[in-house]
Motif scaffolding. Structure first.
Motif, PDB file in Angstrom:
ATOM      1  N   ASP A  81       0.859  -1.185   0.000  1.00 23.00           N
ATOM      2  CA  ASP A  81       0.000   0.000   0.000  1.00 23.00           C
ATOM      3  C   ASP A  81       0.895   1.235   0.000  1.00 23.00           C
ATOM      4  OD1 ASP A  81      -1.600   2.121   0.562  1.00 23.00           O
ATOM      5  OD2 ASP A  81      -2.447   1.297   2.417  1.00 23.00           O
ATOM      6  N   PHE A  84       0.077   4.346   2.396  1.00 21.99           N
ATOM      7  CA  PHE A  84      -0.173   4.179   3.832  1.00 21.99           C
ATOM      8  C   PHE A  84       0.297   5.403   4.615  1.00 21.99           C
ATOM      9  CE2 PHE A  84       1.258   2.264   7.982  1.00 21.99           C
ATOM     10  CZ  PHE A  84      -0.012   2.162   8.500  1.00 21.99           C
TER      11      PHE A  84
ATOM     12  N   ARG B 347       1.447  -3.365   5.788  1.00 19.20           N
ATOM     13  CA  ARG B 347       0.868  -3.243   4.452  1.00 19.20           C
ATOM     14  C   ARG B 347       1.930  -3.127   3.367  1.00 19.20           C
ATOM     15  NH1 ARG B 347      -4.218   0.426   4.297  1.00 19.20           N
ATOM     16  NH2 ARG B 347      -5.147   0.068   6.327  1.00 19.20           N
TER      17      ARG B 347
END
Ligand code: HEM
Ligand SMILES: [Cu+2]
Ligand SMILES: [Cu+2]
Lengths: 374, 531
Positions: A81, A84, B347
């Motif tokens: 991601d 983020f 993530r």
């Protein structure tokens, strides 16, 4: 060079055996022993509290990391991601995290501060038993300042102390229960540190300094610790044993000590001329306790740190020089001044050193000679 | 910036000289970096060998292998060699190799001084080894039985080997200060056009702060040991109470250096992690700015909390309270650093090549060591922990992950760049697992030993401490030996292996990955421009 392969193999198998039996052994010593004083209890509690907080934080961090390790991995097809750090959390985490850590810090610091105020300084008041604790290379001296009693405390060799080797001494620090004790710490030579875990603290013994600690004893028992500041060759051989007894027993003990002292004084001051045999016997006894740690029972010393007295130019040279180094020591070396011993003891030791181990000078030094040399 | 106008011809005036002259006279940052790294690797084995003797001696109660003074000599030697001989030179080696390549500079700013700062080291190491062996010669005096803290009055009793050690420390200090000056000058003047300070790679930032710390504190240590030298030989009594001096003064001087020193050891590895974790998480470093801020905070606060190593000397209530609160506060920036690493992994799209394995282990184990640090910071509790095996466990849990594993991660990460070959990933993973597992077996039980009452720096102990010492020693021997595998991996990678691409790792970012693997002898002779 010092390698003794037999001992090593022996100890390896012994060690493995011990390990196997380890589970069955009652005590593995995982935490501090139960405290024996009020201040020690406070210290024990704050230790348990910070350890608790640390454990919880550790679990939280580990949980996040392991979750991430499991989930956010390429092999599971997880795509990174890239945004983020642009979320609100990404923008404000530099405030959120420090504030959270600060909260934890304040919790710990405020509790610690409260405990510190209680234990750090010796409270006002006259109801204290004062004990001066002096570290020496490698023994402890306890002076009961209010009672004019002095105790010398040394380790006991393994043959005699067995299981308690390095945890037992010849003369314990005897203290009365339900009493507040003020310890005054100092050192005669290098740094040492007084540490008995049941009392909850350790304090350095520093030459030229007198530092204070105190304990409000509340439990009878025998509490064992040892020197905790590296003080040279035999740092490992400076056990400390505190024996907390009932007040009645303490009174008896004081009486015994006084009698011993009176007897020793009477013996030393008796205006008598001692025979060689008497001095040699007494000399060996005192030498073996007080001097053998460095100069060894064999008189061979541990050169280059500690010179041999066998064939030593001092021990075979003029008596005056010999008396001088024993009475006054030698500045800047581990050889301290032994002038606090009485004339008889010094006369006996010097006679012993001049005749033992084939030194055979034939000299007999009398207490009167020592008195003169002082 | 004059360097950006350097033309191609200038750079080729001198090619790599051959033979020993290439190394002895080197002014090339890559060669000097290699020298530093090889020196550090050698010292790692010296320091490791002394630690293994110590652990072998502690395997069982009783005195089996060495005599007490030799034991303490080994303990002293181990710490000093590891800190000054292994970790600091290894970090300087990484700095030499990577800083010019990362900031687009052709070399370090002061190449001749660079040569000097390295070549002082072998002299210092010789002095230090002499300080260890001199007592074994007739008339050589007694051994250094003081531990690395060298506290007087004990250090005044020691024979001439202490003087060798004092001069070794002087030389090491000179080397560190020169290297630091060079790094600061390079970082402030030689960055590629467009690379502002706040765009500088994090490894460079960590070294900038480290270099300033070194310049601030190393002279204080040098001064302290010089005063010791004067007390020993020239009749002064700085540290002698009988002459009006103060033995505790030395402790303050030592720890004024000693505490910042732990950050000096830590920060370069934090820099390495700031590259390794983003690379293998395929995601930029989380919180670059807060990382820089945290680091500056650690360095600043770290300068003023030194006396937490001396809680038991009998300071006033006010003084201990101050040092306690200051020390606990350090957990804020340290916590932020760890958080940023975890948030970088979060993530991400992680893979676990060896540098990343070390990075993950560091995050976990360093957190553990930091938390035991907070416990130690609490004065009343530290009156119990101080100078026990618990402290030994603490600092190995921060130093080994925080400094040494970080350097291992850096070596594996950049080895393909330096040598042009990929290392053997399978062997490296075996190394990682044996190393990390045996490390924990060695040091985890020492927490219990300390709590149960075992002091540090003792050669002999009561039977009640046997079990954990046996476990710790077995772990220690495996841990020590595992580094032979590390050595083998490095040698075999230098000698050959799968060809490394310019960008050896899929997720790697930064100028160093735009150069060939291995890079040319002179690189960035024309500075790149950063947008
Ligand atoms: C949250 C961070 C930390 C805190 C609060 C902390 C606290 C402490 C304290 C209070 C002591 C003294 C214990 C004693 O002797 O009684 C200590 C010892 C030590 N710490 Fe830490 N520490 C932290 C992080 C670190 C880091 C990052 C390193 C190195 C990378 C480190 C290396 C050491 C060393 C080498 C010693 C022992 C030195 C000696 O006595 O020989 N610590 N720490
Ligand atoms: Cu000691
Ligand atoms: Cu510190």
């Amino acid at each position: 060079m010092f390698f003794r392969s037999k001992t090593l193999i022996g100890s390896t198998s012994a060690a493995l055996g011990l390990l196997a039996a380890g589970g069955a052994r009652a005590e593995w010593g995982l935490n501090f022993p139960p405290p024996a004083a009020g201040v020690a209890q406070e210290i024990f509690d704050i230790h348990m509290m910070t350890m608790g907080i640390a454990t919880v934080l550790l679990v939280i961090v580990f949980a996040f990391v392991f979750y991430s390790l499991y989930t956010h991995r390429k092999s599971r097809g997880y795509e990174a991601d890239q945004h983020f750090h642009e979320t609100w959390f990404g923008h404000w985490s530099w405030v959120i995290i420090p504030v959270m850590v600060l909260g934890v810090d304040l919790t710990i610091a405020s509790k610690a501060d409260a405990v510190l105020k209680k234990v750090w300084e010796v409270p006002e008041g006259k109801d204290f038993l004062d004990v001066k604790v002096t570290g020496h290379q490698w023994w402890w001296e306890f002076d009961y300042l209010d009672h004019d009693i002095k105790v010398e405390s040394r380790y006991i060799p393994e043959e005699e102390s067995q299981e308690l080797y390095l945890r037992e001494v010849d003369n314990r620090l005897v203290l009365p229960n339900n009493t507040k004790v003020r310890f005054l710490h100092t050192s005669a030579d290098v740094l040492h540190a007084f540490w008995v875990p049941e009392l909850g603290f350790k304090k350095d013994a520093i030459p030229g300094y007198v530092t204070e600690t105190w304990a409000d004893l509340n439990r009878e028992g025998v509490f064992r610790g040892q020197c905790a500041e590296l003080c040279g060759t035999w740092h490992s051989r400076m056990p400390l044993v505190v024996e907390v007894v009932s007040e009645e027993r303490f009174a008896e003990w004081k009486e015994e000590q006084n009698q011993l002292k009176v007897a020793a004084l009477a013996e030393a001051s008796a205006d008598k001329t001692w025979s060689m045999d008497e001095l040699m016997a007494k000399g060996k006894e005192v030498y073996d306790t007080k001097c053998a740690a460095c100069h060894q029972v064999t008189g061979l010393g541990l050169p280059p740190a500690f010179p041999a007295l066998k064939d030593s130019p001092v021990a075979k040279g003029p008596i005056a020089g010999h008396l001088d180094i024993v009475l006054n020591g030698k500045e800047g070396t581990a050889m301290q001044a032994w002038g606090s011993m009485n004339d008889l003891e010094i006369a006996a030791i010097v006679t012993y050193e001049r005749n033992a181990w084939d030194n055979n000078t034939g000299d007999v030094v009398q207490p009167a000679d020592v008195k003169q040399a002082r | 910036m004059s360097t950006t106008t350097l033309t191609h011809d200038d750079a080729h005036h001198h090619d790599a000289p051959k033979g020993w002259r290439r190394w002895l006279f080197s002014t090339n940052h890559k060669d000097i970096g290699t020298l530093y790294l090889l020196f550090a690797l050698t010292m790692l084995f010296f320091g490791g060998a002394s630690a293994m003797v110590v652990r072998a001696e502690l395997f069982m109660p009783g005195i089996q292998l060495v005599d007490p003074d030799l034991y303490n000599n080994l303990v002293t030697n181990h710490a000093l060699i590891m800190i000054f001989g292994a970790v600091m030179p290894a970090a300087a080696g990484l700095a030499n190799w990577m800083i010019p390549m990362m900031i687009g500079a052709p070399d370090m700013a002061l190449p001749r001084m660079n040569n000097l700062s390295f070549w002082v080291l072998p002299a210092a190491a010789t002095m230090m080894i002499l300080s260890f062996v001199v007592p074994f010669f007739p008339g050589g005096g007694t051994q250094i039985n003081t531990g690395w803290t060298l506290y007087p009055p004990l250090s005044v009793q020691v024979g001439m080997s202490m003087d060798f050690l004092i001069f070794a420390i002087h030389l090491l200090g000179i080397s560190s200060v020169l290297a630091s000056i060079n790094i600061i000058v390079t970082l402030l003047n030689m960055r590629a056009p467009g690379m502002t300070l706040m765009k500088m790679p994090m490894f460079c930032w960590t070294w900038l702060v480290t270099a300033f710390l070194l310049i601030l504190v190393v002279p204080v240590l040098a001064g302290g040991v010089t005063m010791l030298l004067f007390d020993r030989h020239f009749g002064t009594s700085f540290f002698d109470a009988a002459g009006g001096g103060d033995p505790v003064l030395f402790q303050h001087l030592f720890w004024f250096f000693g505490h910042p020193e732990v950050y000096i050891l830590l920060l370069p590895s934090i820099g390495v992690l700031s590259h390794v974790i983003p690379t293998f998480s395929r995601k930029p470093l989380f919180g670059y700015n807060s990382m820089v801020g945290a680091m500056l905070a650690v360095a600043t606060i770290g300068m003023v909390v030194w006396a937490h190593h001396q809680y038991t000397i009998g300071m006033s209530l006010g003084a201990v309270t101050y040092f306690m609160i200051g020390t606990i506060i350090i957990s804020i920036p340290v916590g932020l650093m760890i958080f940023n690493f975890i948030a970088t992994m979060w993530r991400g799209s992680m893979t676990f090549e060896t540098p990343m394995l070390f990075a993950v282990a560091i995050v976990l184990m360093f957190t553990f060591g930091g938390l035991s640090g907070v416990m130690l910071a609490v004065v009343p509790a530290d009156m119990q922990y101080h100078d026990s095996m618990f402290v030994v466990a603490h600092f190995h849990y921060v130093l080994m992950p925080g400094a040494v594993f970080g350097l291992f991660a850096g070596v594996f990460y950049w080895l393909p760049k330096w040598t042009g070959h990929m290392y053997n990933e399978r062997l490296a993973k075996i190394f990682f697992w044996t190393n990390v597992i045996s490390f924990n077996i060695t040091f985890f039980p020492q927490h219990f030993l300390g709590l149960a009452g075992m002091p540090r720096r003792i050669i002999d102990y009561n039977v009640m401490y046997t079990e954990f010492n046996v476990i710790s020693s077995i772990g220690g021997i495996v841990f020590g030996l595992s580094h032979l595998l590390f050595l083998y991996i490095i040698i075999s990678t230098i000698r050959g292996g799968k060809k490394a691409k310019a960008k050896a790792w899929e997720g790697a970012k930064g100028l160093e990955w735009e150069l060939d693997s291995p890079p040319a002898f002179h690189t960035w002779t024309v500075a790149p421009t950063i947008k």
